[in-house]
Scaffold this active site. Structure first.
Site, PDB file in Angstrom:
ATOM      1  N   ASN A   9     -26.171  26.284 -10.910  1.00  0.00           N
ATOM      2  CA  ASN A   9     -25.251  25.186 -10.612  1.00  0.00           C
ATOM      3  C   ASN A   9     -24.237  25.642  -9.547  1.00  0.00           C
ATOM      4  O   ASN A   9     -23.389  26.491  -9.804  1.00  0.00           O
ATOM      5  CB  ASN A   9     -24.556  24.776 -11.917  1.00  0.00           C
ATOM      6  CG  ASN A   9     -23.594  23.628 -11.737  1.00  0.00           C
ATOM      7  OD1 ASN A   9     -22.870  23.557 -10.750  1.00  0.00           O
ATOM      8  ND2 ASN A   9     -23.578  22.729 -12.704  1.00  0.00           N
ATOM      9  N   LYS A  12     -20.448  25.284 -10.408  1.00  0.00           N
ATOM     10  CA  LYS A  12     -19.928  26.352 -11.278  1.00  0.00           C
ATOM     11  C   LYS A  12     -19.675  27.610 -10.456  1.00  0.00           C
ATOM     12  O   LYS A  12     -18.649  28.257 -10.595  1.00  0.00           O
ATOM     13  CB  LYS A  12     -20.968  26.711 -12.352  1.00  0.00           C
ATOM     14  CG  LYS A  12     -21.092  25.763 -13.507  1.00  0.00           C
ATOM     15  CD  LYS A  12     -22.036  26.395 -14.532  1.00  0.00           C
ATOM     16  CE  LYS A  12     -22.394  25.446 -15.642  1.00  0.00           C
ATOM     17  NZ  LYS A  12     -23.326  26.056 -16.613  1.00  0.00           N
ATOM     18  N   ASP A  74     -22.437  28.217 -20.871  1.00  0.00           N
ATOM     19  CA  ASP A  74     -22.974  26.880 -21.105  1.00  0.00           C
ATOM     20  C   ASP A  74     -21.766  25.994 -21.335  1.00  0.00           C
ATOM     21  O   ASP A  74     -20.804  26.380 -22.001  1.00  0.00           O
ATOM     22  CB  ASP A  74     -23.910  26.860 -22.314  1.00  0.00           C
ATOM     23  CG  ASP A  74     -24.816  25.648 -22.278  1.00  0.00           C
ATOM     24  OD1 ASP A  74     -25.602  25.532 -21.316  1.00  0.00           O
ATOM     25  OD2 ASP A  74     -24.737  24.802 -23.186  1.00  0.00           O
ATOM     26  N   PHE A 157     -18.043  18.454  -9.630  1.00  0.00           N
ATOM     27  CA  PHE A 157     -19.433  18.110  -9.928  1.00  0.00           C
ATOM     28  C   PHE A 157     -19.496  17.463 -11.302  1.00  0.00           C
ATOM     29  O   PHE A 157     -18.465  17.270 -11.961  1.00  0.00           O
ATOM     30  CB  PHE A 157     -20.321  19.366  -9.880  1.00  0.00           C
ATOM     31  CG  PHE A 157     -20.032  20.355 -10.981  1.00  0.00           C
ATOM     32  CD1 PHE A 157     -18.998  21.265 -10.865  1.00  0.00           C
ATOM     33  CD2 PHE A 157     -20.792  20.372 -12.155  1.00  0.00           C
ATOM     34  CE1 PHE A 157     -18.719  22.176 -11.880  1.00  0.00           C
ATOM     35  CE2 PHE A 157     -20.525  21.276 -13.175  1.00  0.00           C
ATOM     36  CZ  PHE A 157     -19.481  22.180 -13.035  1.00  0.00           C
ATOM     37  N   GLY A 158     -20.702  17.151 -11.728  1.00  0.00           N
ATOM     38  CA  GLY A 158     -20.910  16.644 -13.093  1.00  0.00           C
ATOM     39  C   GLY A 158     -20.038  15.436 -13.410  1.00  0.00           C
ATOM     40  O   GLY A 158     -20.044  14.436 -12.681  1.00  0.00           O
ATOM     41  N   TYR A 159     -19.271  15.543 -14.469  1.00  0.00           N
ATOM     42  CA  TYR A 159     -18.477  14.414 -14.968  1.00  0.00           C
ATOM     43  C   TYR A 159     -17.030  14.421 -14.437  1.00  0.00           C
ATOM     44  O   TYR A 159     -16.186  13.691 -14.949  1.00  0.00           O
ATOM     45  CB  TYR A 159     -18.468  14.425 -16.504  1.00  0.00           C
ATOM     46  CG  TYR A 159     -19.857  14.294 -17.118  1.00  0.00           C
ATOM     47  CD1 TYR A 159     -20.384  13.038 -17.422  1.00  0.00           C
ATOM     48  CD2 TYR A 159     -20.638  15.410 -17.380  1.00  0.00           C
ATOM     49  CE1 TYR A 159     -21.649  12.905 -17.976  1.00  0.00           C
ATOM     50  CE2 TYR A 159     -21.914  15.297 -17.931  1.00  0.00           C
ATOM     51  CZ  TYR A 159     -22.407  14.041 -18.219  1.00  0.00           C
ATOM     52  OH  TYR A 159     -23.666  13.908 -18.764  1.00  0.00           O
ATOM     53  N   LYS A 180      -8.091  21.868 -10.721  1.00  0.00           N
ATOM     54  CA  LYS A 180      -9.094  22.094 -11.769  1.00  0.00           C
ATOM     55  C   LYS A 180      -9.152  23.571 -12.165  1.00  0.00           C
ATOM     56  O   LYS A 180      -9.240  23.904 -13.346  1.00  0.00           O
ATOM     57  CB  LYS A 180     -10.470  21.622 -11.287  1.00  0.00           C
ATOM     58  CG  LYS A 180     -11.549  21.762 -12.343  1.00  0.00           C
ATOM     59  CD  LYS A 180     -12.916  21.290 -11.882  1.00  0.00           C
ATOM     60  CE  LYS A 180     -13.948  21.513 -12.981  1.00  0.00           C
ATOM     61  NZ  LYS A 180     -15.324  21.237 -12.557  1.00  0.00           N
TER      62      LYS A 180
HETATM   63  P1  ITT Z   1     -26.772  26.405 -15.420  1.00  0.00           P
HETATM   64  O1  ITT Z   1     -27.352  26.224 -16.792  1.00  0.00           O
HETATM   65  O2  ITT Z   1     -27.760  26.910 -14.435  1.00  0.00           O
HETATM   66  O3  ITT Z   1     -25.497  27.202 -15.436  1.00  0.00           O
HETATM   67  P2  ITT Z   1     -26.300  23.546 -15.611  1.00  0.00           P
HETATM   68  O4  ITT Z   1     -25.662  22.526 -14.720  1.00  0.00           O
HETATM   69  O5  ITT Z   1     -27.667  23.222 -16.170  1.00  0.00           O
HETATM   70  O6  ITT Z   1     -26.338  24.956 -14.822  1.00  0.00           O
HETATM   71  P3  ITT Z   1     -25.222  23.566 -18.276  1.00  0.00           P
HETATM   72  O7  ITT Z   1     -26.569  23.624 -18.898  1.00  0.00           O
HETATM   73  O8  ITT Z   1     -24.137  24.460 -18.795  1.00  0.00           O
HETATM   74  O9  ITT Z   1     -25.278  23.901 -16.721  1.00  0.00           O
HETATM   75  O10 ITT Z   1     -24.745  22.067 -18.305  1.00  0.00           O
HETATM   76  C1  ITT Z   1     -23.477  21.790 -17.907  1.00  0.00           C
HETATM   77  C2  ITT Z   1     -23.358  20.300 -17.617  1.00  0.00           C
HETATM   78  O11 ITT Z   1     -22.158  19.821 -18.233  1.00  0.00           O
HETATM   79  C3  ITT Z   1     -23.180  20.093 -16.121  1.00  0.00           C
HETATM   80  O12 ITT Z   1     -24.393  19.881 -15.449  1.00  0.00           O
HETATM   81  C4  ITT Z   1     -22.255  18.894 -16.096  1.00  0.00           C
HETATM   82  O13 ITT Z   1     -23.033  17.731 -16.274  1.00  0.00           O
HETATM   83  C5  ITT Z   1     -21.386  19.100 -17.325  1.00  0.00           C
HETATM   84  N1  ITT Z   1     -20.207  19.923 -16.990  1.00  0.00           N
HETATM   85  C6  ITT Z   1     -19.939  21.184 -17.406  1.00  0.00           C
HETATM   86  N2  ITT Z   1     -18.818  21.646 -16.856  1.00  0.00           N
HETATM   87  C7  ITT Z   1     -18.363  20.659 -16.063  1.00  0.00           C
HETATM   88  C8  ITT Z   1     -17.272  20.538 -15.199  1.00  0.00           C
HETATM   89  O14 ITT Z   1     -16.425  21.532 -14.990  1.00  0.00           O
HETATM   90  N3  ITT Z   1     -17.095  19.389 -14.558  1.00  0.00           N
HETATM   91  C9  ITT Z   1     -17.944  18.371 -14.720  1.00  0.00           C
HETATM   92  N4  ITT Z   1     -19.029  18.401 -15.492  1.00  0.00           N
HETATM   93  C10 ITT Z   1     -19.250  19.537 -16.164  1.00  0.00           C
END
Ligand code: ITT
Length: 201
Positions: A9, A12, A74, A157-159, A180
């Site tokens: 990711n 991250k 995670d 990213f993400g949410y 953040k």
């Molecule tokens: P890795 O396992 O390769 O580290 P991933 O994106 O699959 O990458 P996770 O399995 O830990 O990581 O899932 C984390 C998800 O949770 C991520 O894809 C986002 O949808 C959400 N998330 C986690 N931390 C976040 C953040 O700081 N801001 C926004 N969304 C987040």
């Protein structure tokens, strides 16, 4: 010292780089990632908890880089009115190949359909670190807030664009990465990692 980060990711990774920057600038730390390996197949995240999944990712990288410093985390979003969902399913909430946009859209849609009054939520991060002696260290972090009614903001990213941290009126994606990285679930865990790295030669 080299630290191997077990993530695919980019969002991250950028946050790790920003928070660990002091040690990197001092020339004491080099970050390595899965991209530095010739071949690597990320393991399936089959755990029932964030900690289980963080361990799966850390152990999988340790198997190909024994004796190295390794970190995996995670993380995810737990919504109170949805019994903690999407939780460990956050990355794949809208399906196995879902994009961040699709995951956010599903969350807002479901919360809207259920007319959920309780929009309280937390970002959670569980981190597993193996030092060069193979000793395991566990760190975690949480950021409380609420789920916005609509997306806003572009950073992160993400949410991030649907999450309003406690005490704020804007989403994390509007508040920006500098903000953040002072308050987030991941920042809290990475700060603890930074402390450990400073103690260990
Ligand atoms: P890795 O396992 O390769 O580290 P991933 O994106 O699959 O990458 P996770 O399995 O830990 O990581 O899932 C984390 C998800 O949770 C991520 O894809 C986002 O949808 C959400 N998330 C986690 N931390 C976040 C953040 O700081 N801001 C926004 N969304 C987040």
């Amino acid at each position: 010292m080299e630290l191997w980060i077990a993530t695919t990711n980019r969002g991250k990774l950028l946050e790790f780089e920003m928070i660990l920057e002091p040690l990197i600038k001092e020339g004491k730390l080099k970050l390595k990632t899965l991209g530095d390996l010739d071949t690597y197949f990320p393991p399936e995240e089959t755990g029932a908890t964030f900690l289980d999944n963080a361990r799966i990712k850390a152990r999988s990288l340790k198997a190909v880089r024994p004796g190295a410093w390794i970190v995996a985390e995670d993380s995810g979003l737990a919504v109170e009115g949805m019994n903690g969902l999407p939780g460990v399913h956050s990355a794949r909430y809208a399906g196995p190949k879902a994009s961040d946009f699709e995951n956010r859209a599903k969350l807002l849609k479901i919360m809207g359909l259920k007319a959920l009054a309780n929009r309280n939520a937390s970002f959670i991060c569980q981190m597993v670190v193996f030092d060069s002696d193979g000793q395991e260290h566990l760190f975690d972090g949480e950021l409380k807030g609420t789920i916005a009614k609509a997306e806003a903001g572009k950073t992160g990213f993400g949410y991030d664009s649907v999450f309003i941290p406690e005490g704020e009126t804007k989403t994390l994606a509007e508040l920006g990465l500098a903000f953040k990285n002072k308050v987030s679930h991941r920042a809290r865990a990475v700060e603890k990692l930074l402390e450990l790295l400073r103690q260990k030669p």
